[in-house]
Scaffold this motif. Structure first.
Motif, short mmCIF file in Angstrom:
data_model
loop_
_atom_site.label_atom_id
_atom_site.label_comp_id
_atom_site.label_asym_id
_atom_site.label_seq_id
_atom_site.Cartn_x
_atom_site.Cartn_y
_atom_site.Cartn_z
N GLY A 10 50.73 53.51 42.18
CA GLY A 10 51.67 52.34 41.84
C GLY A 10 53.12 52.89 41.13
O GLY A 10 52.79 53.33 40.17
N HIS A 13 57.46 49.14 37.37
CA HIS A 13 57.96 49.38 36.10
C HIS A 13 56.67 50.43 35.18
O HIS A 13 57.12 51.29 34.59
CB HIS A 13 58.16 48.32 35.63
N ALA A 14 55.56 50.09 35.29
CA ALA A 14 54.41 50.67 34.59
C ALA A 14 54.36 51.93 35.12
O ALA A 14 54.24 52.95 34.22
CB ALA A 14 53.15 49.90 34.71
N ALA A 36 52.86 52.49 47.48
CA ALA A 36 52.61 52.15 48.91
C ALA A 36 53.83 51.63 49.55
O ALA A 36 53.94 51.52 50.83
CB ALA A 36 51.65 50.82 48.61
N GLU A 37 55.16 51.39 48.57
CA GLU A 37 56.17 51.09 49.21
C GLU A 37 56.93 52.09 49.61
O GLU A 37 56.96 53.34 49.22
CB GLU A 37 57.00 50.09 48.02
N ARG A 44 62.14 44.92 39.52
CA ARG A 44 61.93 43.69 40.32
C ARG A 44 62.71 42.39 39.83
O ARG A 44 63.19 41.66 40.52
CB ARG A 44 60.34 43.20 40.15
N SER A 48 65.10 38.01 41.89
CA SER A 48 65.17 36.72 41.98
C SER A 48 66.48 36.41 41.26
O SER A 48 66.81 35.12 41.03
CB SER A 48 64.20 36.06 41.19
N LYS A 49 67.50 37.38 40.83
CA LYS A 49 68.65 36.81 40.09
C LYS A 49 69.83 37.51 40.71
O LYS A 49 70.24 37.19 41.89
CB LYS A 49 68.24 37.53 38.74
N ALA A 82 46.92 54.47 47.75
CA ALA A 82 45.58 54.88 47.67
C ALA A 82 44.83 53.88 48.22
O ALA A 82 44.92 52.72 48.34
CB ALA A 82 45.28 55.00 45.96
N ARG A 130 58.25 38.95 46.08
CA ARG A 130 57.47 39.89 45.25
C ARG A 130 58.51 41.07 45.54
O ARG A 130 58.76 42.05 44.60
CB ARG A 130 56.14 40.15 45.64
N ASP A 276 50.73 44.81 35.20
CA ASP A 276 50.34 43.41 35.69
C ASP A 276 49.15 43.24 35.86
O ASP A 276 48.54 42.32 36.13
CB ASP A 276 51.31 42.96 36.92
N GLU A 292 52.56 39.54 32.64
CA GLU A 292 53.48 39.86 33.89
C GLU A 292 54.74 40.09 33.18
O GLU A 292 55.42 38.98 33.48
CB GLU A 292 53.10 38.64 34.83
N SER A 293 55.12 41.09 32.92
CA SER A 293 56.58 41.34 32.25
C SER A 293 56.79 42.87 32.47
O SER A 293 56.00 43.70 32.29
CB SER A 293 56.80 40.63 30.87
N VAL A 294 58.24 43.00 32.29
CA VAL A 294 58.71 44.30 32.27
C VAL A 294 58.35 44.94 30.94
O VAL A 294 57.94 46.14 30.99
CB VAL A 294 60.06 44.48 32.57
N TRP A 322 62.36 37.57 29.73
CA TRP A 322 63.56 36.74 29.94
C TRP A 322 63.74 36.10 31.34
O TRP A 322 62.89 36.49 32.22
CB TRP A 322 64.93 37.75 29.61
C1 LIG Z 1 61.23 38.37 41.67
C2 LIG Z 1 60.76 38.80 40.46
C3 LIG Z 1 61.41 38.52 39.29
C4 LIG Z 1 60.93 38.98 38.01
N1 LIG Z 1 61.55 38.66 36.78
C5 LIG Z 1 61.26 39.08 35.83
C6 LIG Z 1 62.08 39.01 34.50
O1 LIG Z 1 63.08 38.34 34.58
N2 LIG Z 1 61.49 39.54 33.27
C7 LIG Z 1 60.47 40.33 33.22
O2 LIG Z 1 59.86 40.64 32.23
N3 LIG Z 1 59.50 40.25 34.42
C8 LIG Z 1 59.99 39.73 35.45
N4 LIG Z 1 59.40 40.23 36.67
C9 LIG Z 1 57.86 40.58 36.46
C10 LIG Z 1 57.88 42.07 36.52
O3 LIG Z 1 58.67 42.55 37.64
C11 LIG Z 1 56.66 42.75 36.51
O4 LIG Z 1 55.61 42.14 35.39
C12 LIG Z 1 56.55 44.08 36.66
O5 LIG Z 1 57.01 44.49 37.83
C13 LIG Z 1 55.21 44.83 36.56
O6 LIG Z 1 55.10 46.18 36.75
P1 LIG Z 1 53.95 46.96 37.31
O7 LIG Z 1 54.39 48.19 37.37
O8 LIG Z 1 52.89 46.58 36.74
O9 LIG Z 1 53.91 46.24 38.65
P2 LIG Z 1 54.52 46.16 40.01
O10 LIG Z 1 56.35 46.21 39.66
O11 LIG Z 1 54.06 45.25 40.89
O12 LIG Z 1 54.41 47.61 40.74
C14 LIG Z 1 53.06 47.91 41.45
C15 LIG Z 1 53.33 48.68 42.67
O13 LIG Z 1 52.13 49.38 42.87
C16 LIG Z 1 52.18 49.37 44.36
N5 LIG Z 1 50.80 49.47 44.82
C17 LIG Z 1 49.65 48.56 44.63
N6 LIG Z 1 48.72 48.95 45.21
C18 LIG Z 1 48.78 50.40 45.48
C19 LIG Z 1 48.06 51.38 46.10
N7 LIG Z 1 46.74 50.92 46.54
N8 LIG Z 1 48.51 52.49 46.46
C20 LIG Z 1 49.69 52.90 46.02
N9 LIG Z 1 50.68 51.81 45.46
C21 LIG Z 1 50.14 50.77 45.31
C22 LIG Z 1 52.84 48.27 44.72
O14 LIG Z 1 53.14 48.17 45.92
C23 LIG Z 1 53.86 48.09 43.64
O15 LIG Z 1 55.02 48.80 44.21
C24 LIG Z 1 59.56 39.42 37.64
C25 LIG Z 1 58.84 39.82 39.15
C26 LIG Z 1 59.32 39.37 40.07
C27 LIG Z 1 58.52 39.64 41.51
#
Ligand SMILES: Cc1cc2nc3c(=O)[nH]c(=O)nc-3n(C[C@H](O)[C@H](O)[C@H](O)COP(=O)(O)OP(=O)(O)OC[C@H]3O[C@@H](n4cnc5c(N)ncnc54)[C@H](O)[C@@H]3O)c2cc1C
Length: 406
Positions: A10, A13-14, A36-37, A44, A48-49, A82, A130, A276, A292-294, A322
């Protein structure tokens, strides 16, 4: 035992933060970052902004320049998922038919939209938001000023609603409870309801969705009370669920996400989970949660890298968040979980105020609307030994900044 290669599943952000922080911490081994993308890793929140409004294009979204991954020797593999973890062999199987061994595996798989359980949900014209493809499709449709029905008044549903209304779409929001009910105080919820009505949206509250109707595409949303809302497009925003399928299939403990300990280690010591997808015990708050936050994704990325570099510390970062809706800039520091007293600082009628939430007499959360100064101060007070009473918080003459700086 060697940690190399560290394989990160993945590249949100994380995952990107974990890879970057590993290098900052001096890790010199191999780092493989699977996504995967097909797009280079991107932010992200703008989806939505600014991106949805058309104020930002795809070039504004990347999390890091492409050169960053090359320079930091991060083997970023786009469009490669994966598909299976073989824990015995410490190996991940890949969607391109290959496989890769790991010294340590970091799951940063994020979350996916919760599916609405109603007939018609798969009709064309029904969207969720998403990823870039979702945002692009919704943005294109909004140009035609459609009748849009948004199911769910959470942060994302309301951000879309504000943009849709500003673009002239006839906007209706269906919500079973109250706006942003899971995350904010009733005071804030009420204000946002009023403001969104002023932006031009209509609400249907306390009612669910029975079905989405249409022959070749969505044409109407039927509510559980029988009302029929004609629609040219429908957006479902009823929250997300942790993307934990890979972990579950590998036999890792999962419960509302991948269960980790305070060091973000899963039930297998060779595997961590962050962002997340992770259900973790918050060391400072004393309870388990999944956020669920950045902020959470980035700070957990840093924390796991520090631990792998030999600097373990229980995860206890302050949660903050935010949301931009119309001209209302909401910032939240802390979590409202268990809050037993709310006070207001400033006048909501001026559209610049904050609510302060106390848990057992201690400041737990501050929600600031168009008041960035309160948010900055709150981040330096919550979770520290600096004492603030509800009376002081509500007193506009009380020097909040002074307390924060102490
Ligand atoms: C439209 C929208 C607006 C948002 N606005 C805010 C905001 O204003 N403030 C804020 O703090 N948060 C906001 N968030 C939430 C924030 O974007 C998430 O909390 C953050 O993206 C989490 O990061 P992450 O890396 O955990 O997960 P993600 O960003 O979801 O990244 C996970 C990645 O892993 C990939 N993946 C999954 N399974 C596999 C696999 N098996 N193999 C390879 N890749 C895989 C996915 O395709 C994805 O690209 C928003 C989210 C969305 C959708």
């Amino acid at each position: 035992m060697s940690l190399s290669p560290v394989v990160i599943v993945g590249a949100g952000h994380a995952g990107v933060q974990a890879a970057t922080s590993l290098r900052e911490e001096g890790f010199d081994g191999e780092i493989v970052l699977l996504s995967a993308e097909k797009y280079p890793p991107y932010q992200r929140p703008p989806l939505s902004k600014a991106f949805l409004k058309g104020e930002m294009d795809i070039h504004g979204l990347p999390l890091r320049a492409e050169a960053h991954f090359r320079e930091q020797r991060i083997d970023l593999r786009l469009g490669v998922a994966a598909t299976r973890i073989d824990r015995q062999a410490q190996q991940v199987e890949l969607s391109d038919g290959g496989a890769i061994g790991y010294g340590h595996l970091i799951l940063a798989t994020g979350a996916r939209q919760r599916r609405l359980d109603a007939p018609g949900v798969d009709l064309p014209g029904v969207f969720a938001l998403r990823d870039i493809a979702d945002a692009t499709a919704i943005r294109e449709r909004l140009q035609a000023k459609p009748r849009i029905v948004i199911i769910g008044a959470g942060f994302i549903g309301l951000e879309i609603a504000a943009t849709a209304a500003s673009l002239g779409a006839e906007t209706t929001i269906v919500e079973i409870a109250r706006p942003m009910g899971r995350a904010v105080s009733p005071i804030l919820s009420d204000l946002y309801l009023k403001e969104h009505r002023a932006f031009g949206a209509r609400f249907r509250l306390g009612v669910g969705v029975a079905a989405i109707k249409g022959r070749e595409h969505a044409e109407a949303v039927v509510l559980t009370n029988g009302e029929v809302l004609p629609a040219d497009m429908v957006v479902v925003g009823i929250g997300v669920v942790a993307e934990d399928a890979l972990a579950r299939a590998a036999g890792l403990e999962c419960d509302n996400g991948i269960v980790v300990d305070e060091h973000l280690v899963t039930s297998d010591p060779a595997i961590s989970a962050i962002g997340d997808c992770a259900h973790f015990p918050h060391a400072a708050l004393g309870f388990r949660t999944r956020l669920e936050s950045v902020q959470n994704a980035v700070d957990q990325g840093k924390a796991v890298a520090a631990r792998l570099a030999g600097k373990p510390k229980p995860y206890d970062e302050l949660a903050w968040f935010w949301s931009d809706q119309g001209d209302l800039k909401l910032m939240i520091a802390g979590l409202s979980h268990g809050v037993d007293k709310w006070v207001v600082r400033g006048d909501p009628a001026t559209r610049a105020f904050s609510t302060f939430g106390f848990r057992d007499g201690k400041l737990a959360v501050v929600e600031s609307v168009n008041r960035a100064g309160d948010h900055a101060a709150a981040k330096r007070i919550i979770g520290t030994t600096k004492m603030l009473t509800p009376e002081e918080a509500a007193d506009p003459a009380f020097d909040l900044r002074g307390l924060a700086k102490r």
